[in-house]
Design a protein around this motif. Sequence first.
Motif, PDB file in Angstrom:
ATOM      1  N   ASN A  55      98.065 -74.380 -27.537  1.00  0.00           N
ATOM      2  CA  ASN A  55      96.948 -73.436 -27.503  1.00  0.00           C
ATOM      3  C   ASN A  55      95.689 -74.032 -28.123  1.00  0.00           C
ATOM      4  O   ASN A  55      95.013 -73.390 -28.928  1.00  0.00           O
ATOM      5  CB  ASN A  55      97.318 -72.139 -28.233  1.00  0.00           C
ATOM      6  CG  ASN A  55      98.088 -71.177 -27.344  1.00  0.00           C
ATOM      7  OD1 ASN A  55      97.690 -70.919 -26.222  1.00  0.00           O
ATOM      8  ND2 ASN A  55      99.205 -70.665 -27.852  1.00  0.00           N
ATOM      9  N   GLU A  56      95.371 -75.249 -27.719  1.00  0.00           N
ATOM     10  CA  GLU A  56      94.151 -75.891 -28.209  1.00  0.00           C
ATOM     11  C   GLU A  56      92.979 -75.439 -27.351  1.00  0.00           C
ATOM     12  O   GLU A  56      92.762 -75.945 -26.251  1.00  0.00           O
ATOM     13  CB  GLU A  56      94.305 -77.415 -28.154  1.00  0.00           C
ATOM     14  CG  GLU A  56      95.448 -77.941 -29.011  1.00  0.00           C
ATOM     15  CD  GLU A  56      95.627 -79.445 -28.844  1.00  0.00           C
ATOM     16  OE1 GLU A  56      94.633 -80.140 -28.558  1.00  0.00           O
ATOM     17  OE2 GLU A  56      96.778 -79.916 -28.993  1.00  0.00           O
ATOM     18  N   SER A  57      92.242 -74.459 -27.854  1.00  0.00           N
ATOM     19  CA  SER A  57      91.137 -73.890 -27.094  1.00  0.00           C
ATOM     20  C   SER A  57      89.845 -74.661 -27.357  1.00  0.00           C
ATOM     21  O   SER A  57      89.617 -75.168 -28.462  1.00  0.00           O
ATOM     22  CB  SER A  57      90.959 -72.421 -27.481  1.00  0.00           C
ATOM     23  OG  SER A  57      89.999 -71.803 -26.677  1.00  0.00           O
ATOM     24  N   TYR A  58      88.998 -74.726 -26.332  1.00  0.00           N
ATOM     25  CA  TYR A  58      87.786 -75.549 -26.414  1.00  0.00           C
ATOM     26  C   TYR A  58      86.743 -74.992 -25.455  1.00  0.00           C
ATOM     27  O   TYR A  58      87.070 -74.621 -24.319  1.00  0.00           O
ATOM     28  CB  TYR A  58      88.169 -76.990 -26.045  1.00  0.00           C
ATOM     29  CG  TYR A  58      87.030 -77.959 -25.835  1.00  0.00           C
ATOM     30  CD1 TYR A  58      86.139 -78.261 -26.855  1.00  0.00           C
ATOM     31  CD2 TYR A  58      86.867 -78.592 -24.606  1.00  0.00           C
ATOM     32  CE1 TYR A  58      85.104 -79.182 -26.664  1.00  0.00           C
ATOM     33  CE2 TYR A  58      85.843 -79.514 -24.400  1.00  0.00           C
ATOM     34  CZ  TYR A  58      84.966 -79.798 -25.439  1.00  0.00           C
ATOM     35  OH  TYR A  58      83.946 -80.696 -25.240  1.00  0.00           O
ATOM     36  N   ILE A  59      85.498 -74.883 -25.916  1.00  0.00           N
ATOM     37  CA  ILE A  59      84.402 -74.410 -25.071  1.00  0.00           C
ATOM     38  C   ILE A  59      83.494 -75.602 -24.787  1.00  0.00           C
ATOM     39  O   ILE A  59      82.695 -76.003 -25.631  1.00  0.00           O
ATOM     40  CB  ILE A  59      83.617 -73.268 -25.734  1.00  0.00           C
ATOM     41  CG1 ILE A  59      84.548 -72.105 -26.078  1.00  0.00           C
ATOM     42  CG2 ILE A  59      82.495 -72.789 -24.797  1.00  0.00           C
ATOM     43  CD1 ILE A  59      83.859 -70.961 -26.792  1.00  0.00           C
TER      44      ILE A  59
END
Length: 350
Positions: A163-167
């Motif tokens: 769950n490595e979230s990135y914008i």
Amino acid sequence: DQGVLNAGSTYDVRNYILSHYQMLAVVDLPDTAFMPYANVSSSILFMKKVSAPVVQKSVFYAKSQCVGRKSNGDDDIIYSDDGSYKLSSDLPDILKQWRRYQSGEKMQNGDCFVADVSSNLLSDGTKRLDYVYHHPFRKESQKLLNDCSYRLLSLAEICKERNESYIPSADGDATTIQFTGLANIESFNGKVTRVITPAASIKSAVKRYEPNDIVFSKMRPSLRKTAVMKFEDGGYVSSECAVFSVRNNEKGYPIISPDLLCALLRSDLIYGQIMSCVTGIGRPRIGNKDLRNIKIPIPPTETQEKALLSFNTTISSAHQLREKARLLLEEAASLEQRSLNNVAITMFGE
């Protein structure tokens, strides 16, 4: 709309239907049926009013793939070689199957079945009435689970969820990213691509994946958009996907081959476990909790290897057939072109 048949908030409507009507048939319509005005999952429900609740034992279910309309609202017409035409709609065939069912004949369409709704809902308080919930796949999957000779583990026990979230657009140092959207994952076959995409163009969050991770599209899971990511340097995928990494066993080897697990997750028998958990009107989804609870058989290593070898052999044969078909189509196109040129040569007296 489909929410009336499957959403928790409309339980009272379904309870009223079951108490006051005999259900005759449910015809599940394609999402494009009402486009361009609305992209919504919907069904046609046929009922007969009764004076007292009845046992909903034999309800005809059918799934329509096309209703004679294009997504822009125009008529979807099929032309024959002789110039005749008709609407591209499978509703006439569904009607034909309904009549076969009424006359006691065997139906000849795999998208049609008869369900004992009362029995299916006996130990389930949801009272769902939709096509997906009552599909035979669900019972077949449950029977396989009950009769399984091997240990069963949940997807959460087999895999770690990444769950490595990135914008990307918020990262001032990023110019491009290797991105895989839902459109880059093919249905059913596990083929996947990634595209070099400007970071500034992606305003929402994406998820990181590493080599040999499995991505699973939670939106419209019936399309089976599930793939093993083989790219050596990893990349990013739509936040509509869950990203799983297979855990190692006590010997330090993967509990199951990612390729084998991915194939299982695309199969009808595994989909049968989750199809009743898919809800939503315009963009049906499965929740994270239900996805993690999928049960996977873990046979001995030699059985897994045998299953994977059989799978790869069959897939290789399918690829060869596709390539042969491609070459035959090219040959046919070449023959057509040569025939035109031969006519011209003949007519000019050459």
